[in-house]
Design an enzyme around this catalytic site. Structure first.
Site, PDB file in Angstrom:
ATOM      1  N   THR A  76      -7.987   4.977   0.357  1.00  0.00           N
ATOM      2  CA  THR A  76      -8.810   4.394  -0.701  1.00  0.00           C
ATOM      3  C   THR A  76     -10.101   5.174  -0.903  1.00  0.00           C
ATOM      4  O   THR A  76     -10.656   5.198  -2.005  1.00  0.00           O
ATOM      5  CB  THR A  76      -9.111   2.918  -0.354  1.00  0.00           C
ATOM      6  OG1 THR A  76      -7.865   2.238  -0.317  1.00  0.00           O
ATOM      7  CG2 THR A  76      -9.995   2.247  -1.383  1.00  0.00           C
ATOM      8  N   GLU A 127       4.597 -14.744  32.049  1.00  0.00           N
ATOM      9  CA  GLU A 127       5.698 -15.667  31.761  1.00  0.00           C
ATOM     10  C   GLU A 127       7.050 -14.962  31.849  1.00  0.00           C
ATOM     11  O   GLU A 127       8.088 -15.600  31.948  1.00  0.00           O
ATOM     12  CB  GLU A 127       5.509 -16.262  30.359  1.00  0.00           C
ATOM     13  CG  GLU A 127       4.528 -17.414  30.318  1.00  0.00           C
ATOM     14  CD  GLU A 127       4.505 -18.058  28.938  1.00  0.00           C
ATOM     15  OE1 GLU A 127       5.463 -18.761  28.581  1.00  0.00           O
ATOM     16  OE2 GLU A 127       3.523 -17.836  28.222  1.00  0.00           O
ATOM     17  N   LYS A 162      -7.985  -3.468  12.254  1.00  0.00           N
ATOM     18  CA  LYS A 162      -8.262  -3.927  10.886  1.00  0.00           C
ATOM     19  C   LYS A 162      -8.022  -5.428  10.858  1.00  0.00           C
ATOM     20  O   LYS A 162      -6.935  -5.893  11.202  1.00  0.00           O
ATOM     21  CB  LYS A 162      -7.351  -3.203   9.888  1.00  0.00           C
ATOM     22  CG  LYS A 162      -7.696  -3.514   8.446  1.00  0.00           C
ATOM     23  CD  LYS A 162      -6.892  -2.688   7.431  1.00  0.00           C
ATOM     24  CE  LYS A 162      -7.391  -2.979   6.023  1.00  0.00           C
ATOM     25  NZ  LYS A 162      -6.700  -2.221   4.970  1.00  0.00           N
ATOM     26  N   SER A 190      -2.417   5.454   3.448  1.00  0.00           N
ATOM     27  CA  SER A 190      -2.048   5.543   4.873  1.00  0.00           C
ATOM     28  C   SER A 190      -0.877   4.630   5.234  1.00  0.00           C
ATOM     29  O   SER A 190      -0.366   4.682   6.351  1.00  0.00           O
ATOM     30  CB  SER A 190      -3.252   5.296   5.771  1.00  0.00           C
ATOM     31  OG  SER A 190      -3.607   3.940   5.788  1.00  0.00           O
ATOM     32  N   GLN A 191      -0.410   3.801   4.288  1.00  0.00           N
ATOM     33  CA  GLN A 191       0.851   3.082   4.508  1.00  0.00           C
ATOM     34  C   GLN A 191       2.008   4.079   4.639  1.00  0.00           C
ATOM     35  O   GLN A 191       3.058   3.751   5.178  1.00  0.00           O
ATOM     36  CB  GLN A 191       1.130   2.059   3.389  1.00  0.00           C
ATOM     37  CG  GLN A 191       1.179   2.614   1.970  1.00  0.00           C
ATOM     38  CD  GLN A 191      -0.194   2.643   1.299  1.00  0.00           C
ATOM     39  OE1 GLN A 191      -1.203   2.848   1.957  1.00  0.00           O
ATOM     40  NE2 GLN A 191      -0.230   2.423  -0.001  1.00  0.00           N
ATOM     41  N   TYR A 230      -5.982  -0.251  -7.978  1.00  0.00           N
ATOM     42  CA  TYR A 230      -6.268   1.185  -7.921  1.00  0.00           C
ATOM     43  C   TYR A 230      -5.140   1.888  -7.188  1.00  0.00           C
ATOM     44  O   TYR A 230      -4.284   1.257  -6.566  1.00  0.00           O
ATOM     45  CB  TYR A 230      -7.598   1.426  -7.194  1.00  0.00           C
ATOM     46  CG  TYR A 230      -7.518   1.097  -5.713  1.00  0.00           C
ATOM     47  CD1 TYR A 230      -7.651  -0.213  -5.275  1.00  0.00           C
ATOM     48  CD2 TYR A 230      -7.249   2.078  -4.781  1.00  0.00           C
ATOM     49  CE1 TYR A 230      -7.538  -0.533  -3.929  1.00  0.00           C
ATOM     50  CE2 TYR A 230      -7.139   1.770  -3.424  1.00  0.00           C
ATOM     51  CZ  TYR A 230      -7.284   0.464  -3.018  1.00  0.00           C
ATOM     52  OH  TYR A 230      -7.151   0.167  -1.694  1.00  0.00           O
ATOM     53  N   THR A 241      -7.271   2.974   5.320  1.00  0.00           N
ATOM     54  CA  THR A 241      -7.625   2.009   6.365  1.00  0.00           C
ATOM     55  C   THR A 241      -6.402   1.291   6.948  1.00  0.00           C
ATOM     56  O   THR A 241      -6.477   0.757   8.051  1.00  0.00           O
ATOM     57  CB  THR A 241      -8.612   0.954   5.820  1.00  0.00           C
ATOM     58  OG1 THR A 241      -8.000   0.273   4.732  1.00  0.00           O
ATOM     59  CG2 THR A 241      -9.912   1.590   5.378  1.00  0.00           C
ATOM     60  N   ASP A 242      -5.276   1.291   6.217  1.00  0.00           N
ATOM     61  CA  ASP A 242      -4.118   0.490   6.662  1.00  0.00           C
ATOM     62  C   ASP A 242      -3.621   0.879   8.060  1.00  0.00           C
ATOM     63  O   ASP A 242      -3.287   0.012   8.866  1.00  0.00           O
ATOM     64  CB  ASP A 242      -2.954   0.632   5.670  1.00  0.00           C
ATOM     65  CG  ASP A 242      -3.220  -0.065   4.344  1.00  0.00           C
ATOM     66  OD1 ASP A 242      -4.261  -0.732   4.221  1.00  0.00           O
ATOM     67  OD2 ASP A 242      -2.374   0.065   3.436  1.00  0.00           O
TER      68      ASP A 242
HETATM   69  N1  ASP Z   1      -3.595   1.391   1.277  1.00  0.00           N
HETATM   70  C1  ASP Z   1      -4.824   2.111   1.488  1.00  0.00           C
HETATM   71  C2  ASP Z   1      -4.582   3.107   2.604  1.00  0.00           C
HETATM   72  O1  ASP Z   1      -4.471   2.725   3.732  1.00  0.00           O
HETATM   73  C3  ASP Z   1      -5.908   1.169   1.857  1.00  0.00           C
HETATM   74  C4  ASP Z   1      -7.225   1.789   2.228  1.00  0.00           C
HETATM   75  O2  ASP Z   1      -7.393   2.974   2.396  1.00  0.00           O
HETATM   76  O3  ASP Z   1      -8.196   1.023   2.374  1.00  0.00           O
HETATM   77  O4  ASP Z   1      -4.488   4.266   2.327  1.00  0.00           O
END
Ligand code: ASP
Length: 341
Positions: A27, A298, A178, A73-74, A40, A105-106
């Site tokens: 992002t 457990e 996250k 990053s997915q 976006y 961030t993913d």
């Molecule tokens: N889907 C985006 C990614 O991980 C989300 C982000 O960067 O915040 O590339």
């Protein structure tokens, strides 16, 4: 002669730290049709645009950049991880003083942890990203980028392993998580933040005690691929279909994101036992966001030769299991790695 010495002295004094930015997308490189929209596309703006958007970093360091990939990053995968770790090792064994990785961030927490185990330098490596695209009102990327570079150039940042710099906080790779789908303050440290950046200076509260970077034995510099490890999510009345599919596909390891202290639905548990007996390493983790998955709690891990993920969440347990399987198939040795790293 004296003049030459004076010139060399002045140049040495004025030489700024050499920082390389490796851009991977996310992002922070995202673009929206409107400054107010939350719709976006990630990974669209190139590295030079990111650098030019924060001219203040040039006052701190001799900054240059390269684009490794430009993805959300997915879509992060083993191949990019290997490329990234190799490139950072190359840069830091040369005359670069630190590396900043821009990242979505993913999956930032997994990449950070992977790098903390495969980069072999005490020079700092920091990941930054953003929750708002570069075109948004009050985009958070530029401040994160500035703080990241400010932390990299400070001598106190050496030896802390790989960290993320988000929303003014410095969080170590193992702890990084996250916690919110959209909030700018999404990243937390499971055990608190390691430090923070204030007025362009990092302040550290603690140092990680687990093994990382220079103390890590995992080396991917000559590897072309990583062992296949999948994650199974636990829930009430859990189906055995996913674990059976991994079994058939001959995966090298499975992480169970179990309920509670790493427990699993009885039918899934039975398949897990069969898999372990036939040579696929099972690691028990938990879908609960905080707290350890305890060894021989457990579940009698010693009886089944399962490994307990301890303080790693399922996605990071997957990273460590992949690297552990590059070294051994011995469950006791793998358990030891989970204690040390
Ligand atoms: N889907 C985006 C990614 O991980 C989300 C982000 O960067 O915040 O590339």
């Amino acid at each position: 002669m004296l003049m030459l010495l004076a010139l060399v002295f002045t140049l040495t004094l004025s030489a700024k730290p050499k920082i390389r930015i490796i851009a991977t997308g996310g992002t922070i490189a995202g673009v929206s049709a409107s400054a107010t929209s939350s719709a976006y596309g990630a990974g669209q703006v190139g590295i030079q645009t990111l650098i030019d958007a924060v001219p203040q970093i040039k006052e701190l360091a001799d900054v240059s950049g390269e684009q490794l990939v430009n993805i959300g990053s997915q879509d992060m995968n083993d191949a990019v991880w290997l490329k990234l770790a190799k490139r950072i090792n190359q840069l830091l064994s040369g005359d670069y003083d630190g590396v900043l990785v821009t990242h979505g961030t993913d999956t930032m927490e997994e990449t950070a942890y992977f790098l903390s185990l495969t980069v072999h330098s005490d020079k700092p490596v920091i990941l930054v990203g953003s929750m708002r695209p570069s075109t948004a009102i009050s985009a958070d990327g530029p401040a994160n980028l500035y703080n990241g570079v400010a932390a990299l150039v400070d001598p106190s940042s050496k030896g802390h392993g790989v960290m993320a710099c988000m929303n003014n906080q410095l969080i170590d790779a193992k702890s990084l998580i996250k916690t919110h789908t959209t909030d700018c303050a999404t990243f937390k440290g499971t055990y608190g933040e390691m430090g923070y950046v204030y007025n362009g200076k990092p302040y550290y509260i603690f140092e990680p005690t687990y093994k990382h970077t220079t103390r890590s034995i995992f080396n991917v510099d000559n590897l072309e691929k990583l062992p296949k490890v999948g994650i199974i999510y636990g829930y009430a009345n859990c189906s055995t279909l996913p674990i059976e599919a991994f079994f058939k596909a001959d995966f090298d390891g499975i992480v169970l994101a179990g309920v509670g202290d790493g427990n699993f639905y009885k039918d899934v548990f039975d398949v897990a036992v069969q898999m372990q007996e036939s040579g696929t390493q099972i690691v028990r983790a938990s879908r609960v966001p905080t707290g350890p998955t305890c060894l021989n709690g457990e579940v009698d891990d010693s009886k089944y030769h399962f490994v307990a993920a301890l303080n790693l969440n399922p996605q990071k347990a997957r990273v460590l299991l992949q690297l552990a399987l590059t070294k051994t198939r011995d469950w006791q040795q793998i358990q030891k790695y989970f204690q040390e790293y």
